[in-house]
Design an enzyme around this catalytic site. Structure first.
Site, PDB file in Angstrom:
ATOM      1  N   SER A  29      28.522  17.271  53.960  1.00  0.00           N
ATOM      2  CA  SER A  29      29.680  17.482  53.088  1.00  0.00           C
ATOM      3  C   SER A  29      29.212  17.992  51.736  1.00  0.00           C
ATOM      4  O   SER A  29      28.043  17.894  51.386  1.00  0.00           O
ATOM      5  CB  SER A  29      30.454  16.171  52.939  1.00  0.00           C
ATOM      6  OG  SER A  29      31.735  16.427  52.404  1.00  0.00           O
TER       7      SER A  29
ATOM      8  N   GLN B 248      31.832  26.539  49.657  1.00  0.00           N
ATOM      9  CA  GLN B 248      33.080  25.977  49.131  1.00  0.00           C
ATOM     10  C   GLN B 248      33.502  26.780  47.903  1.00  0.00           C
ATOM     11  O   GLN B 248      32.867  26.712  46.847  1.00  0.00           O
ATOM     12  CB  GLN B 248      32.909  24.506  48.739  1.00  0.00           C
ATOM     13  CG  GLN B 248      34.223  23.917  48.246  1.00  0.00           C
ATOM     14  CD  GLN B 248      34.134  22.450  47.863  1.00  0.00           C
ATOM     15  OE1 GLN B 248      33.383  22.081  46.968  1.00  0.00           O
ATOM     16  NE2 GLN B 248      34.916  21.610  48.520  1.00  0.00           N
TER      17      GLN B 248
ATOM     18  N   TYR C 151      41.369  19.226  41.850  1.00  0.00           N
ATOM     19  CA  TYR C 151      41.084  20.533  41.265  1.00  0.00           C
ATOM     20  C   TYR C 151      42.337  21.418  41.359  1.00  0.00           C
ATOM     21  O   TYR C 151      43.409  20.951  41.700  1.00  0.00           O
ATOM     22  CB  TYR C 151      39.837  21.130  41.937  1.00  0.00           C
ATOM     23  CG  TYR C 151      38.618  20.243  41.691  1.00  0.00           C
ATOM     24  CD1 TYR C 151      38.119  20.073  40.398  1.00  0.00           C
ATOM     25  CD2 TYR C 151      38.026  19.521  42.719  1.00  0.00           C
ATOM     26  CE1 TYR C 151      37.035  19.229  40.152  1.00  0.00           C
ATOM     27  CE2 TYR C 151      36.937  18.681  42.478  1.00  0.00           C
ATOM     28  CZ  TYR C 151      36.451  18.538  41.188  1.00  0.00           C
ATOM     29  OH  TYR C 151      35.400  17.698  40.937  1.00  0.00           O
TER      30      TYR C 151
HETATM   31  C1  LIG Z   1      27.293  13.356  43.939  1.00  0.00           C
HETATM   32  C2  LIG Z   1      28.460  13.882  44.710  1.00  0.00           C
HETATM   33  C3  LIG Z   1      28.879  15.194  44.514  1.00  0.00           C
HETATM   34  C4  LIG Z   1      29.980  15.688  45.235  1.00  0.00           C
HETATM   35  N1  LIG Z   1      30.353  17.000  45.048  1.00  0.00           N
HETATM   36  C5  LIG Z   1      31.411  17.491  45.749  1.00  0.00           C
HETATM   37  C6  LIG Z   1      31.796  18.855  45.611  1.00  0.00           C
HETATM   38  O1  LIG Z   1      31.183  19.644  44.882  1.00  0.00           O
HETATM   39  N2  LIG Z   1      32.881  19.275  46.324  1.00  0.00           N
HETATM   40  C7  LIG Z   1      33.593  18.429  47.154  1.00  0.00           C
HETATM   41  O2  LIG Z   1      34.564  18.850  47.788  1.00  0.00           O
HETATM   42  N3  LIG Z   1      33.225  17.152  47.317  1.00  0.00           N
HETATM   43  C8  LIG Z   1      32.148  16.669  46.641  1.00  0.00           C
HETATM   44  N4  LIG Z   1      31.770  15.373  46.834  1.00  0.00           N
HETATM   45  C9  LIG Z   1      32.489  14.543  47.842  1.00  0.00           C
HETATM   46  C10 LIG Z   1      31.733  14.565  49.177  1.00  0.00           C
HETATM   47  O3  LIG Z   1      31.667  15.849  49.726  1.00  0.00           O
HETATM   48  C11 LIG Z   1      32.367  13.629  50.222  1.00  0.00           C
HETATM   49  O4  LIG Z   1      33.566  14.188  50.688  1.00  0.00           O
HETATM   50  C12 LIG Z   1      32.595  12.215  49.701  1.00  0.00           C
HETATM   51  O5  LIG Z   1      31.475  11.771  48.954  1.00  0.00           O
HETATM   52  C13 LIG Z   1      32.820  11.219  50.844  1.00  0.00           C
HETATM   53  O6  LIG Z   1      31.792  11.309  51.788  1.00  0.00           O
HETATM   54  P1  LIG Z   1      30.522  10.302  51.849  1.00  0.00           P
HETATM   55  O7  LIG Z   1      31.076   8.924  51.961  1.00  0.00           O
HETATM   56  O8  LIG Z   1      29.817  10.772  53.070  1.00  0.00           O
HETATM   57  O9  LIG Z   1      29.747  10.475  50.582  1.00  0.00           O
HETATM   58  C14 LIG Z   1      30.663  14.858  46.151  1.00  0.00           C
HETATM   59  C15 LIG Z   1      30.217  13.542  46.348  1.00  0.00           C
HETATM   60  C16 LIG Z   1      29.135  13.054  45.658  1.00  0.00           C
HETATM   61  C17 LIG Z   1      28.681  11.644  45.909  1.00  0.00           C
END
Ligand SMILES: Cc1cc2nc3c(=O)[nH]c(=O)nc-3n(C[C@H](O)[C@H](O)[C@H](O)COP(=O)(O)O)c2cc1C
Ligand code: SF4
Length: 440
Positions: A24, A102, A173
């Site tokens: 992700s 993205q 956003y």
């Molecule tokens: C440090 C960090 C940066 C992230 N940057 C983005 C981003 O640039 N765009 C986005 O859509 N989601 C972003 N996310 C969200 C993740 O893509 C993901 O959807 C969310 O953390 C839930 O998944 P996880 O539990 O596997 O971390 C970010 C998450 C983290 C922790």
């Protein structure tokens, strides 16, 4: 015995991914102030490609400098960015991993505005309730310009030889600011009814299709629910799952190839990424935001003062009860309404949970961020029969709390033998040395 569904290829209309685990989106301030990319970003993405994910969905990539949320993110706002992205794709592809960019515009939600534009663009002229970032209401001409920027950016992704684009329609956003009835206060064709609030997103998707043709992968990340009242319970709830299901049907009609299901109308949000909100950790880096929003000083002081900081922590901690697969219920609702693949994000790090999510028909694949930051080789571990990594992600959110000030990586010291080992892991992204396109 049936083959493991996690390793069954995922067939989109225009793209095949070798397994059901996609990295992700994870931002990180690796790049140059002017939006040109660096070797560190390539190294970062290679960690996951080597670790076995089927595809990487990039971090937030601004389509326009005014849509940037912080400086030092690689952008795709001009044709001269193409060689960097081509090089990145080339190296990721060498690991049989697909790369989806993205495409994003922050609207009024930005963390560090930078010197070029003080005010963001939005559906409204009201600052956001959490940080108070200032903004101006977009004119119809500005809306058309943004749509054009997305279409041009998608063309650049295709020219760079990458595998698809994701429109960032989630997490507060620009597109969320139009979709959400809690934010959008317009009275023109882009406000009011759900049809009008979804107009910007649908016009963008159609413009991208017209530009890249019907045979290029195009997906949309969407917040199934806004949960606008998550921090301040006196606010309206915002977008509901019923609204989002209708929008997803329209997106499918507009030739979108997949929906990526997220949650929340801000970033971060108590439900995304769900987990700890350690106020002591947050205040160490929140000062970066101080000069950017009218509420940031309030938030900073509140987080330093007991018991006000307890209020923030408790509101945030509500989501801790269920982190892994917390968005599956919403993913299921969307999947029942569309025929295109549905990707679900949120807490996945156990093979048996992922398997069940797919076989039960809640989603077609999962996307993973933090557990892959913690264990870059998680997919390889699953392939070796492990159900979980020996040192799983604790959802402490320290990676997130450091992201604006320090290099992205896992900051949970307890997962490492020593602080030095943790720092070596974080700094490894700067090694090997610069890519040829870096400035000297
Ligand atoms: C440090 C960090 C940066 C992230 N940057 C983005 C981003 O640039 N765009 C986005 O859509 N989601 C972003 N996310 C969200 C993740 O893509 C993901 O959807 C969310 O953390 C839930 O998944 P996880 O539990 O596997 O971390 C970010 C998450 C983290 C922790
Ligand atoms: S710092 Fe490490 S353990 Fe904590 S949430 Fe981030 S990746 Fe997971």
């Amino acid at each position: 015995m049936d083959a493991d569904v996690i390793f069954k290829p995922l067939q989109f209309r225009n793209l095949t991914v070798k397994n059901r685990i996609l990295r992700s989106n994870i931002s990180g301030r690796f790049d140059n102030y002017d939006g040109s990319g660096t070797r560190a970003r390539i190294n970062w993405e290679l960690k996951f490609a080597r670790g076995g994910v089927g595809a990487i969905v990039s971090s937030f990539v601004p389509v326009d400098v005014r849509g940037r949320i912080v400086p030092n993110y690689a952008a795709i706002d001009r044709d001269d960015r193409i060689p960097f992205w081509r090089e990145l794709g080339h190296q990721v592809h060498a690991h049989d991993c697909r790369y989806i960019v993205q495409l994003a515009h922050g609207g009024r939600q930005r963390d560090v505005a930078g010197v070029e534009f003080r005010r963001g663009l939005s559906s409204t002229d009201k600052p956001d309730p959490l940080h108070g970032f200032p903004c101006e209401r977009m004119t119809v001409e500005q809306i058309h310009d943004v749509v054009r920027s997305f279409a041009d950016a998608a063309r650049r992704v295709r020219t760079a030889g990458l595998d698809g684009v994701e429109v960032h329609g989630a997490n507060g956003y620009l597109f969320t600011q139009f979709l959400s009835p809690a934010t959008n206060d317009r009275t023109d064709d882009y406000g009011g009814s759900l049809e009008n609030r979804a107009r910007l997103l649908l016009e963008t998707v159609r413009a991208i299709r017209a530009e890249v043709g019907s045979d290029f992968h195009l997906q949309v990340k969407i917040s199934a629910t806004d949960d606008h009242d998550a921090v301040f319970p006196w606010l309206a709830k915002g977008t509901t799952i019923d609204d989002t299901v209708r929008v997803c049907r329209w997106l499918e009609e507009a030739a979108v190839d997949a929906i990526h299901v997220s949650r929340g109308d801000s970033f971060p949000h108590p439900n995304n990424p769900a987990g700890a909100f350690d106020v002591k950790e947050v205040v160490k880096t929140y000062d970066v935001l101080l000069s950017n929003g009218s509420h940031t000083l309030r938030n900073y002081l509140a987080m330093r003062v007991w018991p006000i900081n307890l209020f923030f922590r408790l509101r945030w901690d509500k989501s801790r009860a269920r982190i892994e697969g917390a968005n599956l219920g919403n993913a299921r609702r969307i999947k029942q309404a569309v025929t295109i693949p549905v990707l679900c994000t949120g807490g996945f790090q156990t093979a048996s949970v992922i398997r069940k999510a797919i076989t039960s028909g809640d989603c077609d694949a999962v996307t993973i961020a933090r557990p892959l930051v913690a264990n870059n080789d998680l997919v390889a571990l699953f392939a070796h029969g492990l159900d979980r990594a020996p040192k799983p992600c604790t959802f402490c959110n320290k990676c997130l709390h450091n992201v604006l000030k320090n290099p992205i990586g896992c900051y949970e010291e307890r997962r490492f033998a020593s602080r030095e080992e943790m720092l070596a892991q974080i700094m490894s992204v700067f090694d090997p040395p610069p890519y040829a396109g870096d400035s000297p």
